[in-house]
Design a protein around this motif. Structure first.
Motif, PDB file in Angstrom:
ATOM      1  N   ILE A 125      43.906 -80.555   1.118  1.00  0.00           N
ATOM      2  CA  ILE A 125      44.934 -81.170   0.896  1.00  0.00           C
ATOM      3  C   ILE A 125      45.332 -81.948   2.060  1.00  0.00           C
ATOM      4  O   ILE A 125      45.946 -83.137   2.211  1.00  0.00           O
ATOM      5  N   ARG A 126      45.389 -81.354   3.304  1.00  0.00           N
ATOM      6  CA  ARG A 126      45.610 -81.976   4.333  1.00  0.00           C
ATOM      7  C   ARG A 126      44.673 -83.298   4.789  1.00  0.00           C
ATOM      8  O   ARG A 126      45.248 -84.243   4.953  1.00  0.00           O
ATOM      9  N   LEU A 127      43.542 -83.089   4.543  1.00  0.00           N
ATOM     10  CA  LEU A 127      42.615 -84.096   4.758  1.00  0.00           C
ATOM     11  C   LEU A 127      42.991 -85.360   3.618  1.00  0.00           C
ATOM     12  O   LEU A 127      42.918 -86.276   4.028  1.00  0.00           O
ATOM     13  N   LEU A 128      43.230 -84.768   2.641  1.00  0.00           N
ATOM     14  CA  LEU A 128      43.488 -85.886   1.331  1.00  0.00           C
ATOM     15  C   LEU A 128      44.720 -86.503   1.873  1.00  0.00           C
ATOM     16  O   LEU A 128      44.668 -87.866   1.599  1.00  0.00           O
ATOM     17  N   ARG A 174      45.811 -87.240   4.763  1.00  0.00           N
ATOM     18  CA  ARG A 174      45.307 -88.289   5.870  1.00  0.00           C
ATOM     19  C   ARG A 174      44.562 -89.508   5.353  1.00  0.00           C
ATOM     20  O   ARG A 174      44.672 -90.729   5.763  1.00  0.00           O
ATOM     21  N   VAL A 175      43.655 -89.295   4.304  1.00  0.00           N
ATOM     22  CA  VAL A 175      42.983 -90.506   3.875  1.00  0.00           C
ATOM     23  C   VAL A 175      44.172 -91.359   3.003  1.00  0.00           C
ATOM     24  O   VAL A 175      44.187 -92.539   3.272  1.00  0.00           O
ATOM     25  N   GLU A 176      44.642 -90.643   2.378  1.00  0.00           N
ATOM     26  CA  GLU A 176      45.776 -91.376   1.433  1.00  0.00           C
ATOM     27  C   GLU A 176      46.827 -92.252   2.566  1.00  0.00           C
ATOM     28  O   GLU A 176      46.930 -93.327   2.142  1.00  0.00           O
ATOM     29  N   ALA A 231      45.976 -92.976   5.562  1.00  0.00           N
ATOM     30  CA  ALA A 231      45.368 -94.040   6.283  1.00  0.00           C
ATOM     31  C   ALA A 231      45.179 -95.296   5.417  1.00  0.00           C
ATOM     32  O   ALA A 231      45.204 -96.332   6.209  1.00  0.00           O
ATOM     33  N   GLN A 232      44.711 -95.383   4.478  1.00  0.00           N
ATOM     34  CA  GLN A 232      44.451 -96.532   3.852  1.00  0.00           C
ATOM     35  C   GLN A 232      45.417 -96.539   2.417  1.00  0.00           C
ATOM     36  O   GLN A 232      44.908 -96.028   1.324  1.00  0.00           O
ATOM     37  N   ASP A 253      46.258 -97.156  -0.152  1.00  0.00           N
ATOM     38  CA  ASP A 253      45.983 -97.713  -1.749  1.00  0.00           C
ATOM     39  C   ASP A 253      45.654 -99.243  -1.555  1.00  0.00           C
ATOM     40  O   ASP A 253      45.905-100.190  -2.280  1.00  0.00           O
ATOM     41  N   ALA A 254      45.015 -99.642  -0.368  1.00  0.00           N
ATOM     42  CA  ALA A 254      44.897-101.320  -0.043  1.00  0.00           C
ATOM     43  C   ALA A 254      44.587-101.869  -1.231  1.00  0.00           C
ATOM     44  O   ALA A 254      44.997-102.856  -1.419  1.00  0.00           O
ATOM     45  N   LEU A 273      42.537 -96.984  -7.710  1.00  0.00           N
ATOM     46  CA  LEU A 273      42.428 -95.853  -6.898  1.00  0.00           C
ATOM     47  C   LEU A 273      41.310 -95.221  -7.022  1.00  0.00           C
ATOM     48  O   LEU A 273      41.143 -93.739  -6.521  1.00  0.00           O
ATOM     49  N   LEU A 325      48.623 -84.703  -6.581  1.00  0.00           N
ATOM     50  CA  LEU A 325      47.547 -83.568  -7.095  1.00  0.00           C
ATOM     51  C   LEU A 325      48.280 -82.488  -7.976  1.00  0.00           C
ATOM     52  O   LEU A 325      47.743 -81.900  -8.873  1.00  0.00           O
ATOM     53  N   ALA A 334      41.096 -81.231  -5.408  1.00  0.00           N
ATOM     54  CA  ALA A 334      41.192 -81.729  -3.838  1.00  0.00           C
ATOM     55  C   ALA A 334      39.902 -82.310  -3.402  1.00  0.00           C
ATOM     56  O   ALA A 334      39.720 -83.475  -2.965  1.00  0.00           O
ATOM     57  N   LEU A 366      39.333 -86.177  -2.567  1.00  0.00           N
ATOM     58  CA  LEU A 366      38.849 -86.483  -1.177  1.00  0.00           C
ATOM     59  C   LEU A 366      37.603 -87.203  -0.990  1.00  0.00           C
ATOM     60  O   LEU A 366      37.529 -88.260  -0.498  1.00  0.00           O
ATOM     61  N   ARG A 403      37.905 -91.026  -2.254  1.00  0.00           N
ATOM     62  CA  ARG A 403      38.702 -92.021  -1.258  1.00  0.00           C
ATOM     63  C   ARG A 403      37.897 -92.058  -0.138  1.00  0.00           C
ATOM     64  O   ARG A 403      37.722 -93.045   0.456  1.00  0.00           O
ATOM     65  N   ARG A 463      34.337 -99.743   2.293  1.00  0.00           N
ATOM     66  CA  ARG A 463      35.211-101.119   3.137  1.00  0.00           C
ATOM     67  C   ARG A 463      34.542-101.194   4.440  1.00  0.00           C
ATOM     68  O   ARG A 463      34.261-102.348   5.030  1.00  0.00           O
ATOM     69  N   PHE A 483      35.947 -92.856  11.957  1.00  0.00           N
ATOM     70  CA  PHE A 483      36.618 -92.620  10.673  1.00  0.00           C
ATOM     71  C   PHE A 483      36.682 -91.217  10.435  1.00  0.00           C
ATOM     72  O   PHE A 483      37.780 -90.595  10.535  1.00  0.00           O
ATOM     73  N   LEU A 526      39.828 -88.437  10.261  1.00  0.00           N
ATOM     74  CA  LEU A 526      40.199 -87.768   9.194  1.00  0.00           C
ATOM     75  C   LEU A 526      40.441 -86.336   9.622  1.00  0.00           C
ATOM     76  O   LEU A 526      41.476 -85.747   9.086  1.00  0.00           O
ATOM     77  N   ASP A 531      43.640 -83.559  12.384  1.00  0.00           N
ATOM     78  CA  ASP A 531      44.774 -82.618  12.172  1.00  0.00           C
ATOM     79  C   ASP A 531      44.376 -81.141  12.076  1.00  0.00           C
ATOM     80  O   ASP A 531      45.187 -80.185  12.215  1.00  0.00           O
ATOM     81  N   LEU A 532      43.088 -81.016  12.121  1.00  0.00           N
ATOM     82  CA  LEU A 532      42.540 -79.778  11.912  1.00  0.00           C
ATOM     83  C   LEU A 532      41.724 -79.431  13.552  1.00  0.00           C
ATOM     84  O   LEU A 532      41.179 -79.777  14.043  1.00  0.00           O
TER      85      LEU A 532
END
Lengths: 179, 179
Positions: A158-161, A163-165, A167-168, A170-171, A175, B9, B33, B37, B40, B47, B137, B141, B144-145
């Motif tokens: 979830i922490r990674l998730l 971060r991606v969300e 970072a980008q 929903d450009a 989705l 989520l 998750a 993940l 995304r 991209r 990237f 990502l 934080d870990l």
DNA sequence: GCATCGAACTTTAGTGTTGAAGTCTTCAGG
DNA sequence: CCTGAAGACTTCAACACTAAAGTTCGATGC
């Protein structure tokens, strides 16, 4: 013929390191394992729902309709957005599913521009059966992890998730489905 | 119009629990998750490589050729198996990539049934650039870990991976790509 | 109340994928 | 040799998705 074998994850990472010197093996391990795991899981889901006579794509639609809660109705546009498809693709997908009896498609009588896709009883039943198979598979998959490990794993993912969300943000607008 | 929002989520898991009583939230959290993940991340990769003028599909082919090691050659059939595509799809994909100059396609002169797809310098350069962007990237990502967390995460994912691979021992033959 | 704009969906043209049938090459027997 | 069988790829027809143009209905402004 010494046909080249599917490389194991370790072999793959070693190969990457040979070809690309600044590579953090730890990062690569996480990322590669994530990718492989997901693909294998999707194949597994696909085989399971195929036994019910539906495709993975159709199962996704059923999921989102159920997730929307009773009375299990969504518009094609909303479905397309959640599934990460174009509205055009959604139109065709709904066509098929309607002729198969999984959903109904009707114009909204209070606003005739809109269309309402609604889950049929058969569609709901299919979803339930698929869900039973899926959860059994998932339980089995996580069998080797203790409850603490599962919690830690979920928390890190979830922490990674996040971060991606972040970072980008929903450009693109779309989705590309959820899990 | 109070357009339905993409559920978070947590909302999604809560909805599943409403609709399907015997659901282990912890398992569902991990699985959901993971799925989100991955999607995304694939969008992000897409991209990035698009900036290099190649598609995600083409990048996959480049990856596998590089992974095979110098002289970066594989047959269409082997590539198809690794990418999880049919040979027919591989034929067309190679067509495109050959006209774009990313690979060459030649008959094997020692066994004229076989075809050899070989990475060009341009293809190798594209791969390198894509790899640079991808690793940047990925580093970001996982930022934080901690190193310990990364190790634990990787280790758990590999345990799960072993379980899927064992559970369905390559039943269909095709392996649907790797990470 | 009519015309215009915008929203929601559908249609169309083009691309990519699959499954099945077809082609070409090699190998094993007779 | 010549034939038959198997393997590796390609071709073909059908299907699914995308991007862009088209259609239809509803709302807004005059």
């Amino acid at each position: 013929m010494s046909d080249t074998q599917e490389p194991s994850l370790d072999e793959q990472i070693a190969a990457y390191q040979r070809e690309f010197r600044d590579l953090d093996p730890q990062v690569e391990q996480v990322v590669s394992a994530l990718g492989r795991l997901n693909r294998r899981m999707n194949v597994a889901y696909g085989r399971q729902v195929a036994e019910l006579g539906i495709s993975n794509a159709e199962w996704e639609v059923l999921k989102h309709l159920v997730l929307s809660g009773a009375p299990y109705r969504l518009g094609p546009g909303e479905l397309a957005k959640r599934l990460g498809l174009t509205p055009a693709a959604m139109t065709h997908r709904i066509d098929r599913m309607a002729t198969e009896g999984l959903v109904t498609r009707d114009r909204d009588e209070t606003n005739r521009v809109r269309v309402i896709v609604e889950l049929t009883d058969e569609g709901r039943t299919k979803w339930l059966e698929a869900m039973r198979m899926a959860t059994a598979f998932e339980e089995d998959l996580l069998q080797d992890l203790s409850s603490e490990e599962r919690g830690a794993l979920g928390e890190m993912l979830i922490r990674l998730l996040r971060r991606v969300e972040h970072a980008q943000p929903d450009a693109g607008g779309r989705l590309t489905d959820l899990g």
